[in-house]
Design a protein around this motif. Structure first.
Motif, PDB file in Angstrom:
ATOM      1  N   TYR A 138       0.835  -1.208   0.000  1.00  0.00           N
ATOM      2  CA  TYR A 138       0.000   0.000   0.000  1.00  0.00           C
ATOM      3  C   TYR A 138       0.870   1.259   0.000  1.00  0.00           C
ATOM      4  CZ  TYR A 138      -3.295   3.581   1.514  1.00  0.00           C
ATOM      5  OH  TYR A 138      -4.037   4.738   1.592  1.00  0.00           O
ATOM      6  N   PHE A 139       1.864   1.292   0.880  1.00  0.00           N
ATOM      7  CA  PHE A 139       2.702   2.492   0.993  1.00  0.00           C
ATOM      8  C   PHE A 139       3.678   2.615  -0.180  1.00  0.00           C
ATOM      9  CE2 PHE A 139       1.341   2.037   5.467  1.00  0.00           C
ATOM     10  CZ  PHE A 139       0.792   3.296   5.630  1.00  0.00           C
ATOM     11  N   ILE A 184       2.987   1.629  -3.272  1.00  0.00           N
ATOM     12  CA  ILE A 184       2.149   2.105  -4.382  1.00  0.00           C
ATOM     13  C   ILE A 184       1.758   3.565  -4.176  1.00  0.00           C
ATOM     14  CG2 ILE A 184      -0.133   1.816  -5.471  1.00  0.00           C
ATOM     15  CD1 ILE A 184       0.237  -1.242  -4.899  1.00  0.00           C
ATOM     16  N   LYS A 185       1.468   3.923  -2.940  1.00  0.00           N
ATOM     17  CA  LYS A 185       1.098   5.322  -2.634  1.00  0.00           C
ATOM     18  C   LYS A 185       2.248   6.266  -2.987  1.00  0.00           C
ATOM     19  CE  LYS A 185      -1.070   8.002   1.072  1.00  0.00           C
ATOM     20  NZ  LYS A 185      -2.340   8.185   0.348  1.00  0.00           N
ATOM     21  N   LYS A 186       3.476   5.804  -2.771  1.00  0.00           N
ATOM     22  CA  LYS A 186       4.646   6.625  -3.078  1.00  0.00           C
ATOM     23  C   LYS A 186       4.896   6.699  -4.589  1.00  0.00           C
ATOM     24  CE  LYS A 186       9.598   7.049  -2.097  1.00  0.00           C
ATOM     25  NZ  LYS A 186      10.771   6.455  -1.397  1.00  0.00           N
ATOM     26  N   LYS A 244       2.697   6.114  -7.067  1.00  0.00           N
ATOM     27  CA  LYS A 244       1.535   6.680  -7.781  1.00  0.00           C
ATOM     28  C   LYS A 244       1.482   6.187  -9.240  1.00  0.00           C
ATOM     29  CE  LYS A 244       1.059  10.939  -5.079  1.00  0.00           C
ATOM     30  NZ  LYS A 244       2.070  10.619  -4.040  1.00  0.00           N
ATOM     31  N   ALA A 297      -3.688  -3.912  -2.372  1.00  0.00           N
ATOM     32  CA  ALA A 297      -3.131  -2.587  -2.070  1.00  0.00           C
ATOM     33  C   ALA A 297      -3.385  -1.609  -3.214  1.00  0.00           C
ATOM     34  CB  ALA A 297      -1.632  -2.704  -1.809  1.00  0.00           C
ATOM     35  N   GLY A 298      -3.322  -2.099  -4.449  1.00  0.00           N
ATOM     36  CA  GLY A 298      -3.637  -1.240  -5.594  1.00  0.00           C
ATOM     37  C   GLY A 298      -5.077  -0.787  -5.568  1.00  0.00           C
ATOM     38  N   LEU A 304      -6.968  -0.531  -2.930  1.00  0.00           N
ATOM     39  CA  LEU A 304      -7.121   0.424  -1.822  1.00  0.00           C
ATOM     40  C   LEU A 304      -6.628   1.806  -2.214  1.00  0.00           C
ATOM     41  CD1 LEU A 304      -5.974  -1.831   1.170  1.00  0.00           C
ATOM     42  CD2 LEU A 304      -8.292  -0.968   0.757  1.00  0.00           C
ATOM     43  N   ASN A 305      -5.629   1.857  -3.106  1.00  0.00           N
ATOM     44  CA  ASN A 305      -5.104   3.136  -3.595  1.00  0.00           C
ATOM     45  C   ASN A 305      -5.881   3.665  -4.796  1.00  0.00           C
ATOM     46  OD1 ASN A 305      -2.526   4.294  -2.337  1.00  0.00           O
ATOM     47  ND2 ASN A 305      -2.026   2.121  -2.381  1.00  0.00           N
ATOM     48  N   ARG A 306      -6.958   2.927  -5.189  1.00  0.00           N
ATOM     49  CA  ARG A 306      -7.797   3.308  -6.318  1.00  0.00           C
ATOM     50  C   ARG A 306      -7.015   3.380  -7.635  1.00  0.00           C
ATOM     51  NH1 ARG A 306     -12.108   3.826  -3.500  1.00  0.00           N
ATOM     52  NH2 ARG A 306     -12.416   5.192  -1.717  1.00  0.00           N
ATOM     53  N   ILE A 307      -6.097   2.437  -7.807  1.00  0.00           N
ATOM     54  CA  ILE A 307      -5.333   2.311  -9.044  1.00  0.00           C
ATOM     55  C   ILE A 307      -5.949   1.180  -9.874  1.00  0.00           C
ATOM     56  CG2 ILE A 307      -3.053   1.902 -10.060  1.00  0.00           C
ATOM     57  CD1 ILE A 307      -3.174   4.413  -8.330  1.00  0.00           C
TER      58      ILE A 307
END
Length: 352
Positions: free
Chosen positions: A84-85, A87-89, A91, A109-110, A112-115
């Motif tokens: 998650y973190f 992928i968040k980094k 983007k 995790a993707g 959750l990050n809306r990717i």
């Protein structure tokens, strides 16, 4: 703005090499990242391509009782948080998953990050990892048309297999010279996978006295399965595996004896190589290779042998039959829909 993509998939070479085939086409225009396990085969394969690699915690998904089943869900949860973190980094614009247990936390995790998450399934029936992951996917790409029956219709797209470009550019004469083989005698290639196939290795070697009268044999026997006593046998070459030389050796091969992993058999189909397939038996698999082999048999691309009942006599007779009828198999392969544009279809859908 640079487009970014995160790849995931691991646990076996079959979950990595299709990703690498796609990565070759994306290197020029995309910023590429790969999330895999900390010590899996994918780490070495990906880092060798100088791609940004991130290792995460990943528990194995088992269909049988094991005490590790009680702690591995916590590893998966830990992997979800780590991914998650990451992928968040990064983007990324999109995430592409080829399956394997390490892909599950990355896909979640993707989501959750809306990717947008795209998954590719090689086999007719999805593995456990993809059965879990498909709930979080935007699109599901499949190799076999029959696989569409096992996924939500609104998500599934039949793309075929991502075939590595370099496999299609092998040179027959270079392969024969590498092997030290004659051009006047047919070549039988046996591939048992990266871990080898002990039963097939043993039966093939015990059949060599008969086979070498008609064929030259190149034997990819898997790590740790070389037979030193057979070195120097005329018309027989053995290797644990081949990498850079494989396209040329495939080009030099007349017929192929193999397990029935989806990626491999679609590569043989693209190369128009008649096959004898010996799928992994149910006692050591979920039966995916059996279904793969039956699909190819129904289309007239191969013959199938049973691992449990495999014998020297049966092996020799089937090899001789496939060689004798090789042009009939090749004609049916040539008549099949285009099998080499899986990459093109997948890339079009990703970049869209």
């Amino acid at each position: 703005m640079t487009k970014k993509i995160v790849f995931t998939g691991g646990g076996s070479a079959g979950h990595v090499t299709p990703n690498l085939a796609l990565i070759d086409h994306l290197k020029k225009d995309w910023d590429i990242h790969y999330i895999g396990s900390k010590t899996g085969i994918e780490k070495d394969l990906v880092e060798a391509q100088n791609i940004n690699y991130y290792g995460i915690s990943s528990g194995k998904l088992r269909r049988y009782f094991d005490l590790k089943n009680f702690k591995d869900p916590f590893k998966v949860l830990g992997g979800v948080m780590q991914a998650y973190f990451i992928i968040k980094k990064i983007k990324p614009t999109v995430i592409f998953s080829k399956g394997g247990f390490v892909s599950v936390p990355v896909v979640i995790a993707g989501w959750l990050n809306r990717i947008p998450v795209y998954i590719h399934e090689s086999d007719i029936t999805p593995g456990l990892a993809n059965r879990i992951a498909m709930k979080f996917a935007s699109k599901l790409f499949v190799t076999f048309e029959e696989a569409a029956n096992h996924f939500p219709k609104e998500k599934v797209v039949h793309t075929g297999a991502p075939i590595r470009d370099k496999l299609l550019s092998g040179r027959k004469q270079v392969g024969l010279e590498f092997l030290g083989f004659k051009s006047s005698k047919p070549v039988l290639l046996m591939m048992g996978g990266s871990l080898g196939a002990k039963k097939i290795n043993d039966v093939l070697r015990s059949s060599l006295n008969d086979l070498l009268k008609k064929f030259q044999v190149v034997h990819l026997c898997g790590k740790g399965h070389l037979a030193p006593e057979m070195e120097g046998l005329e018309g027989y070459r053995q290797f644990e595996y081949l990498n850079e030389e494989l396209p040329d050796v495939l080009a030099a091969s007349t017929i192929i004896l193999s397990r029935a992993g989806s990626n491999a058999i679609f590569e043989f189909l693209a190369l128009k190589k008649p096959m004898i397939l010996i799928p992994l038996p149910l006692r050591s698999s979920r039966g995916d290779q059996i279904l793969n082999a039956k699909s190819f048999k129904q289309k007239g691309f191969c013959e199938i042998l049973d691992d449990d009942t495999l014998s020297e006599d049966q092996l020799i007779k089937t090899i001789e039959k496939v060689y004798h009828d090789r042009y009939e198999y090749i004609d049916r392969m040539n008549a099949a829909p285009n099998t080499t544009n899986g990459i093109e279809k997948i890339l079009k859908l990703i970049t869209k």
